[in-house]
Enzyme design. Structure first.
Site, PDB file in Angstrom:
ATOM      1  N   GLY A  68       0.786  -4.997   1.339  1.00  0.00           N
ATOM      2  CA  GLY A  68      -0.421  -5.243   0.546  1.00  0.00           C
ATOM      3  C   GLY A  68      -0.125  -6.012  -0.734  1.00  0.00           C
ATOM      4  N   GLU A 109      -0.039  -9.508   0.202  1.00  0.00           N
ATOM      5  CA  GLU A 109      -1.414  -9.916   0.533  1.00  0.00           C
ATOM      6  C   GLU A 109      -2.251 -10.172  -0.725  1.00  0.00           C
ATOM      7  OE1 GLU A 109      -1.500  -6.486   3.292  1.00  0.00           O
ATOM      8  OE2 GLU A 109      -2.499  -7.876   4.656  1.00  0.00           O
ATOM      9  N   GLU A 149       4.859  -4.425   7.577  1.00  0.00           N
ATOM     10  CA  GLU A 149       4.032  -3.390   8.223  1.00  0.00           C
ATOM     11  C   GLU A 149       4.517  -3.012   9.618  1.00  0.00           C
ATOM     12  OE1 GLU A 149       2.846  -5.970   6.555  1.00  0.00           O
ATOM     13  OE2 GLU A 149       1.225  -5.302   5.242  1.00  0.00           O
ATOM     14  N   ALA A 171       0.861  -1.170   0.000  1.00  0.00           N
ATOM     15  CA  ALA A 171       0.000   0.000   0.000  1.00  0.00           C
ATOM     16  C   ALA A 171       0.908   1.234   0.000  1.00  0.00           C
ATOM     17  CB  ALA A 171      -0.878  -0.020   1.237  1.00  0.00           C
TER      18      ALA A 171
HETATM   19  N1  CAA Z   1       4.575   3.285  -0.794  1.00  0.00           N
HETATM   20  C1  CAA Z   1       4.939   4.446  -1.351  1.00  0.00           C
HETATM   21  N2  CAA Z   1       6.079   4.594  -2.076  1.00  0.00           N
HETATM   22  C2  CAA Z   1       6.846   3.509  -2.224  1.00  0.00           C
HETATM   23  C3  CAA Z   1       6.535   2.261  -1.658  1.00  0.00           C
HETATM   24  C4  CAA Z   1       5.314   2.173  -0.910  1.00  0.00           C
HETATM   25  N3  CAA Z   1       4.904   1.028  -0.367  1.00  0.00           N
HETATM   26  N4  CAA Z   1       7.508   1.382  -1.955  1.00  0.00           N
HETATM   27  C5  CAA Z   1       8.410   2.048  -2.698  1.00  0.00           C
HETATM   28  N5  CAA Z   1       8.017   3.336  -2.872  1.00  0.00           N
HETATM   29  C6  CAA Z   1       8.697   4.403  -3.593  1.00  0.00           C
HETATM   30  C7  CAA Z   1       9.877   4.949  -2.797  1.00  0.00           C
HETATM   31  O1  CAA Z   1       9.438   5.894  -1.839  1.00  0.00           O
HETATM   32  C8  CAA Z   1      10.711   5.554  -3.891  1.00  0.00           C
HETATM   33  O2  CAA Z   1      10.133   6.803  -4.242  1.00  0.00           O
HETATM   34  P1  CAA Z   1      11.112   8.106  -4.455  1.00  0.00           P
HETATM   35  O3  CAA Z   1      11.901   7.742  -5.684  1.00  0.00           O
HETATM   36  O4  CAA Z   1      10.121   9.194  -4.672  1.00  0.00           O
HETATM   37  O5  CAA Z   1      11.941   8.223  -3.221  1.00  0.00           O
HETATM   38  C9  CAA Z   1      10.485   4.603  -5.076  1.00  0.00           C
HETATM   39  O6  CAA Z   1       9.279   3.884  -4.774  1.00  0.00           O
HETATM   40  C10 CAA Z   1      11.597   3.597  -5.241  1.00  0.00           C
HETATM   41  O7  CAA Z   1      11.789   2.959  -4.004  1.00  0.00           O
HETATM   42  P2  CAA Z   1      13.204   2.903  -3.233  1.00  0.00           P
HETATM   43  O8  CAA Z   1      14.048   4.047  -3.645  1.00  0.00           O
HETATM   44  O9  CAA Z   1      12.907   2.738  -1.778  1.00  0.00           O
HETATM   45  O10 CAA Z   1      13.787   1.551  -3.864  1.00  0.00           O
HETATM   46  P3  CAA Z   1      14.831   0.568  -3.200  1.00  0.00           P
HETATM   47  O11 CAA Z   1      15.231  -0.383  -4.274  1.00  0.00           O
HETATM   48  O12 CAA Z   1      15.901   1.309  -2.475  1.00  0.00           O
HETATM   49  O13 CAA Z   1      14.004  -0.227  -2.069  1.00  0.00           O
HETATM   50  C11 CAA Z   1      12.097  -1.409  -1.203  1.00  0.00           C
HETATM   51  C12 CAA Z   1      12.956  -1.073  -2.434  1.00  0.00           C
HETATM   52  C13 CAA Z   1      12.917  -2.237  -0.205  1.00  0.00           C
HETATM   53  C14 CAA Z   1      10.893  -2.223  -1.694  1.00  0.00           C
HETATM   54  C15 CAA Z   1      11.648  -0.103  -0.523  1.00  0.00           C
HETATM   55  O14 CAA Z   1      11.060   0.744  -1.505  1.00  0.00           O
HETATM   56  C16 CAA Z   1      10.601  -0.310   0.555  1.00  0.00           C
HETATM   57  O15 CAA Z   1      10.939  -0.726   1.649  1.00  0.00           O
HETATM   58  N6  CAA Z   1       9.320   0.003   0.251  1.00  0.00           N
HETATM   59  C17 CAA Z   1       8.251  -0.110   1.197  1.00  0.00           C
HETATM   60  C18 CAA Z   1       7.781  -1.528   1.330  1.00  0.00           C
HETATM   61  C19 CAA Z   1       6.692  -1.625   2.400  1.00  0.00           C
HETATM   62  O16 CAA Z   1       6.904  -1.333   3.562  1.00  0.00           O
HETATM   63  N7  CAA Z   1       5.482  -2.080   1.985  1.00  0.00           N
HETATM   64  C20 CAA Z   1       4.384  -2.263   2.877  1.00  0.00           C
HETATM   65  C21 CAA Z   1       3.518  -1.044   2.922  1.00  0.00           C
HETATM   66  S1  CAA Z   1       2.345  -1.111   4.229  1.00  0.00           S
HETATM   67  C22 CAA Z   1       1.043  -1.991   3.616  1.00  0.00           C
HETATM   68  O17 CAA Z   1       1.066  -2.501   2.501  1.00  0.00           O
HETATM   69  C23 CAA Z   1      -0.100  -2.081   4.555  1.00  0.00           C
HETATM   70  C24 CAA Z   1      -1.137  -3.066   4.264  1.00  0.00           C
HETATM   71  O18 CAA Z   1      -1.168  -4.189   4.735  1.00  0.00           O
HETATM   72  C25 CAA Z   1      -2.237  -2.706   3.427  1.00  0.00           C
END
Ligand code: CAA
Length: 257
Positions: A108, A111, A131, A63
C-alpha cells in the site's frame, strides 16, 4: 503515532508518523490520511501536498499486515476501499501531490506513491508490491497504476515476484522521477514543491485534470475489479498462512486453497 500536517508557506507536508511499524497504515492512520487529504483538497492555502514517512527507514511499509490477518472478505473490501480512497485523493485533488520516498515504499505504501503526481526517492529507498508473499494481491490501485507507470512487463515481474526494487532500478524504469542522497531528499522535494506553489493554482489544477485524462476509460471499473479480487483472497487459507508467517517471522507454506 499519527498523520501530521505541517504548513511551509503554500506547501502542506503530510507525514505518516508510525515509525515503530515502519509507517504501515492501520485503520486509524489510513482514516487520518484520507481526512487530511480531503481537508487539503478544499483548502486554497495549500497549493502543493508533499507526502512522506517519519524516520529514516520507511515511507510507508504497506497496509498493516497484523490488522489484515483476521479480516474476512467484506472487511477486506472495506479496507481496500479506504486505501483506494486515499490513493484516489492523491491522484485527483486539484493540486500537485509529491511523494518523498525516504525508505521502504511497499504494498500500500508503493501504491500511495504511485498515486502521487511526482515521485522523488532517497537512493536508499526500496519499492515493491510484496502482497503475493502474503497470499494476496495489491488492493489500493497498484494493479492498475504500476503498469501505467512502468509498463506491463516490468509491472508483472514486480507484482508476481513481490521482490523489492532498489531506488536506482526504480529510477531506470521511471518508477521514481529522481533519486537523491538521503539527506538531500527533503530539501529537493521542498524546493520542487515551493517552485510549484508559486505557479498559477488554476493552471496547475487544469494541467492535472488534463494529464489525468490519460487515466480515464476503463480505469474505475478496473479498480473495482481489483477490489473484488483483493477481498476474495481473504477467504483463502493462503492469505491466513501468508500473514501468520509474517507475524511469526517465518517463511509461509502456500497450498493453493
Ligand atoms: N504491517 C504491520 N507491521 C509492519 C509492517 C506492515 N506492513 N511492516 C513492518 N512492520 C513492523 C514489523 O512487524 C516490526 O514490528 P515488531 O518490531 O513488532 O516485530 C517493525 O515494523 C519493524 O519491522 P522489521 O523488524 O520487519 O524491520 P526489518 O528492517 O527487518 O524489515 C521490511 C523491513 C522488509 C520492510 C519488513 O518489515 C517487511 O517485509 N514488512 C512488510 C512489507 C509488506 O509486505 N508490505 C505490504 C503489506 S500488504 C499491503 O500493503 C496490501 C495492499 O495492497 C493494501
Amino acid at each position: 503515532m499519527s498523520v501530521d500536517v505541517v504548513r511551509d508557506g503554500g506547501v502542506a507536508i503530510v507525514t505518516v508518523n508510525r515509525p515503530d511499524a515502519l509507517n504501515a497504515l492501520d485503520v486509524e492512520h489510513a482514516e487520518a490520511l484520507r481526512d487530511h487529504l480531503e481537508d487539503l483538497a478544499a483548502d486554497p492555502e495549500a497549493r502543493v501536498v508533499l507526502l512522506t514517512g517519519a524516520g529514516d527507514k520507511a515511507f510507508v511499509a504497506g497496509a498493516d499486515i497484523k490488522y489484515m490477518q483476521s479480516l474476512g472478505v467484506l472487511e477486506a473490501r472495506r479496507w481496500g476501499e479506504l486505501g483506494q480512497a486515499c490513493a484516489n485523493l492523491l491522484e485527483t485533488i486539484p493540486k500537485p501531490t509529491i511523494a518523498a520516498i525516504n525508505g521502504y515504499a511497499l504494498g500500500g505504501g508503493c501504491e500511495l506513491a504511485l498515486a502521487c503526481d511526482i515521485r522523488l526517492a532517497s537512493n536508499q529507498a526500496k519499492l515493491g508490491q510484496p502482497e503475493v508473499n502474503l497470499g494476496i494481491i495489491p488492493g489500493w490501485g497498484g494493479s492498475q497504476r504500476l503498469p501505467r507507470i512502468v509498463g506491463l512487463g516490468f509491472a508483472k515481474e514486480i507484482v508476481f515476484s513481490g521482490r523489492p526494487v532498489e531506488a536506482g532500478e526504480a529510477h531506470d524504469w521511471g518508477l521514481v522521477n529522481q533519486i537523491y542522497d538521503p539527506d538531500e531528499l527533503m530539501p529537493a522535494a521542498l524546493k520542487l514543491a515551493h517552485e510549484l506553489a508559486k505557479k498559477s493554482p488554476l493552471a496547475l489544477a487544469y494541467a492535472k485534470e488534463a494529464t489525468n485524462l490519460y487515466l480515464t476509460g476503463e480505469a474505475s471499473a478496473h479498480m473495482e475489479t481489483e477490489l473484488r479480487l483483493f477481498a476474495m483472497l481473504f477467504s483463502s487459507e493462503d492469505q491466513k498462512e501468508g500473514m501468520a508467517a509474517f507475524a511469526e517471522k517465518r517463511e509461509p507454506e502456500f497450498r493453493g486453497r
